[in-house]
Design an enzyme around this catalytic site. Structure first.
Site, PDB file in Angstrom:
ATOM      1  N   HIS A 139     -68.052 -44.986 -36.205  1.00 43.31           N
ATOM      2  CA  HIS A 139     -67.641 -45.909 -35.130  1.00 43.31           C
ATOM      3  C   HIS A 139     -66.230 -45.548 -34.643  1.00 43.31           C
ATOM      4  CE1 HIS A 139     -70.320 -49.136 -37.181  1.00 43.31           C
ATOM      5  NE2 HIS A 139     -70.900 -48.835 -36.035  1.00 43.31           N
ATOM      6  N   LYS A 182     -80.603 -57.912 -37.009  1.00 41.87           N
ATOM      7  CA  LYS A 182     -79.962 -57.698 -38.323  1.00 41.87           C
ATOM      8  C   LYS A 182     -79.654 -59.067 -38.917  1.00 41.87           C
ATOM      9  CE  LYS A 182     -78.144 -53.206 -36.960  1.00 41.87           C
ATOM     10  NZ  LYS A 182     -76.957 -52.417 -36.553  1.00 41.87           N
ATOM     11  N   ARG A 230     -76.471 -40.866 -32.436  1.00 46.16           N
ATOM     12  CA  ARG A 230     -76.526 -39.953 -33.579  1.00 46.16           C
ATOM     13  C   ARG A 230     -77.759 -39.076 -33.550  1.00 46.16           C
ATOM     14  NH1 ARG A 230     -76.028 -44.809 -37.572  1.00 46.16           N
ATOM     15  NH2 ARG A 230     -77.438 -45.409 -35.905  1.00 46.16           N
ATOM     16  N   SER A 277     -73.574 -48.320 -40.745  1.00 47.11           N
ATOM     17  CA  SER A 277     -73.093 -49.454 -41.544  1.00 47.11           C
ATOM     18  C   SER A 277     -74.082 -49.774 -42.662  1.00 47.11           C
ATOM     19  CB  SER A 277     -72.919 -50.693 -40.659  1.00 47.11           C
ATOM     20  OG  SER A 277     -71.946 -50.469 -39.683  1.00 47.11           O
TER      21      SER A 277
HETATM   22  O1  PNS Z   1     -74.091 -51.951 -33.864  1.00 48.79           O
HETATM   23  P1  PNS Z   1     -75.390 -52.428 -33.294  1.00 48.79           P
HETATM   24  O2  PNS Z   1     -76.056 -53.442 -34.204  1.00 48.79           O
HETATM   25  O3  PNS Z   1     -76.313 -51.313 -32.928  1.00 48.79           O
HETATM   26  O4  PNS Z   1     -75.003 -53.171 -31.923  1.00 48.79           O
HETATM   27  C1  PNS Z   1     -76.008 -53.793 -31.174  1.00 48.79           C
HETATM   28  C2  PNS Z   1     -75.369 -54.835 -30.247  1.00 48.79           C
HETATM   29  C3  PNS Z   1     -74.609 -55.879 -31.064  1.00 48.79           C
HETATM   30  C4  PNS Z   1     -74.426 -54.151 -29.276  1.00 48.79           C
HETATM   31  C5  PNS Z   1     -76.540 -55.510 -29.469  1.00 48.79           C
HETATM   32  O5  PNS Z   1     -77.414 -56.135 -30.372  1.00 48.79           O
HETATM   33  C6  PNS Z   1     -76.027 -56.504 -28.436  1.00 48.79           C
HETATM   34  O6  PNS Z   1     -75.694 -56.115 -27.336  1.00 48.79           O
HETATM   35  N1  PNS Z   1     -75.952 -57.802 -28.850  1.00 48.79           N
HETATM   36  C7  PNS Z   1     -75.507 -58.864 -27.965  1.00 48.79           C
HETATM   37  C8  PNS Z   1     -76.719 -59.653 -27.422  1.00 48.79           C
HETATM   38  C9  PNS Z   1     -77.398 -58.826 -26.351  1.00 48.79           C
HETATM   39  O7  PNS Z   1     -76.850 -58.620 -25.281  1.00 48.79           O
HETATM   40  N2  PNS Z   1     -78.599 -58.315 -26.691  1.00 48.79           N
HETATM   41  C10 PNS Z   1     -79.316 -57.412 -25.807  1.00 48.79           C
HETATM   42  C11 PNS Z   1     -80.230 -58.098 -24.850  1.00 48.79           C
HETATM   43  S1  PNS Z   1     -81.472 -59.041 -25.651  1.00 48.79           S
END
Ligand code: PNS
Length: 166
Positions: free
Chosen positions: A17, A41, A91, A129
């Protein structure tokens, strides 16, 4: 002023990150690292506040990087920064499928919002993570996986987890 938003769950932040954040900070005037909720998650190791605190300690050395949290939609969150672009790391091809879908969903909500992808540095393509959480729970050495500033946070949390889960 061009702003990049680096969103993620950062549970916890890894050196992978940090590599993406540092490179975004070189490409953009300002970077906002936003700790968000990934509803797929379900059992986080750290609270959002703990994660934000760890990210803040880690990115403190970059003057154009700030840290924020949001429990809302990324596409809505981004509206407050004019012309902001989402920056994410890729990745592997499997990341692309998920990220491609996220970009389409975000554009459906906020058609102005662009996402650009930085390919992960070769030495971090295996790192996530969830790998860090797993290794920490087995008491493995986290050197080279997480920033030094947060290594003890993860070790302490993993020790608590081991105590509670026998
Ligand atoms: O590190 P991650 O878990 O891959 O990040 C994913 C994240 C947190 C960026 C994604 O889940 C997100 O954008 N969450 C906020 C809610 C949202 O906008 N969800 C997408 C549309 S349903």
């Amino acid at each position: 002023m061009r702003t990049a938003i680096c969103p993620g769950s950062f549970d916890p932040i890894t050196l992978g990150h940090l590599n993406i954040i540092r490179r975004a900070a070189q490409l953009f005037d300002k970077v906002v690292v936003c700790i968000m909720v990934n509803s797929t998650k379900t059992s986080p190791m750290f609270s959002i506040e703990e994660r934000a605190d760890m990210v803040r300690r880690t990115v403190g050395k970059y003057p154009n990087v700030t840290v924020d949290t949001s429990d809302g939609l990324l596409a809505e969150y981004a509206r407050q920064f004019e012309g902001a672009v989402v920056v994410k790391g890729l990745r592997a091809a499997s990341d692309f499928e998920y990220e491609f879908q996220m970009d389409l969903i975000n554009k459906n909500i906020n058609p102005q919002l662009e996402t650009i992808f930085l390919t992960a540095s070769g030495k971090y393509t295996f790192l996530s993570s969830s790998v860090v959480r797993e290794m920490a729970k087995y008491g493995a050495d986290l050197s080279g996986l997480v920033p030094d500033e947060i290594k003890s946070d993860v070790e302490i949390k993993a020790k608590q987890w081991r105590r509670n889960n026998g």
